[in-house]
Design an enzyme around this catalytic site. Structure first.
Site, short mmCIF file in Angstrom:
data_model
loop_
_atom_site.label_atom_id
_atom_site.label_comp_id
_atom_site.label_asym_id
_atom_site.label_seq_id
_atom_site.Cartn_x
_atom_site.Cartn_y
_atom_site.Cartn_z
N HIS A 42 0.85 -1.20 0.00
CA HIS A 42 0.00 0.00 0.00
C HIS A 42 0.88 1.23 0.00
CE1 HIS A 42 -3.27 2.72 0.99
NE2 HIS A 42 -2.49 3.23 1.93
N PRO A 43 0.60 2.20 -0.78
CA PRO A 43 -0.43 2.29 -1.80
C PRO A 43 0.15 2.01 -3.18
CG PRO A 43 0.37 4.49 -1.36
CD PRO A 43 1.20 3.53 -0.52
#
Length: 164
Positions: free
Chosen positions: A139-140
């Site tokens: 992430h991200p």
């Protein structure tokens, strides 16, 4: 007689011409067992945002009489796209309803070609929609959107189609 690249007809993409070369090289100088049968033909249109596709479209899958499920999600639900201020577009994945294998994908959005390539590798490896839903992506990243689009499938955002 052999022909490779654009002169042989079919998709006129550099990556297809290179694969034609690989097949010709293998068949002339190698073990002679390479073929274009079953070859995926991915493509990317480098517009803003990019448009990328691989495998069967929803219409193609339905015209073949396949029972399919379609996972759709807007890029406005992709954390990385939002952080990049590039939330235009969508992800659409065609899934075999019985086996959960990916049949094709269309992506319109930031770095769509890169995300499509991840899906192409998943298709080559026979991964299921559930495997992508449950994978741990950093992430991200744009790849993380695969968790979300497959979860959207599970919670009913998806339309299911059958050949009946």
């Amino acid at each position: 007689m052999f022909a490779v690249g654009d002169v042989k007809g079919g998709p006129a993409f550099t990556h297809i011409a290179y694969d034609d070369y690989r097949i010709l090289h293998t068949n002339l100088l190698g073990n002679g067992e390479a073929t274009t049968r079953g070859r995926m033909v991915p493509y990317v249109v480098f517009t803003d945002p990019e448009l990328a596709r691989v495998g069967l479209s929803e219409a193609e899958a339905r015209s073949e009489g396949r029972a399919i499920r379609v996972a759709r999600m807007g890029m406005d639900r992709v954390a990385r796209a939002l952080e990049m201020d590039e939330a235009r577009g969508f992800i659409k994945i065609v899934i075999d309803a019985e086996t959960e294998r990916l049949l094709g994908a269309t992506i319109l959005g930031v770095a769509a070609g890169e995300l499509m390539s991840v899906l192409e590798v998943a298709m080559m490896g026979g991964l299921t929609a559930s495997a992508l839903r449950d994978a741990t992506f950093a992430h991200p990243t744009l790849a993380e959107s695969l968790n979300n689009v497959m979860t959207a499938r599970r919670i009913g955002v998806v339309q299911s189609y059958s050949s009946e």
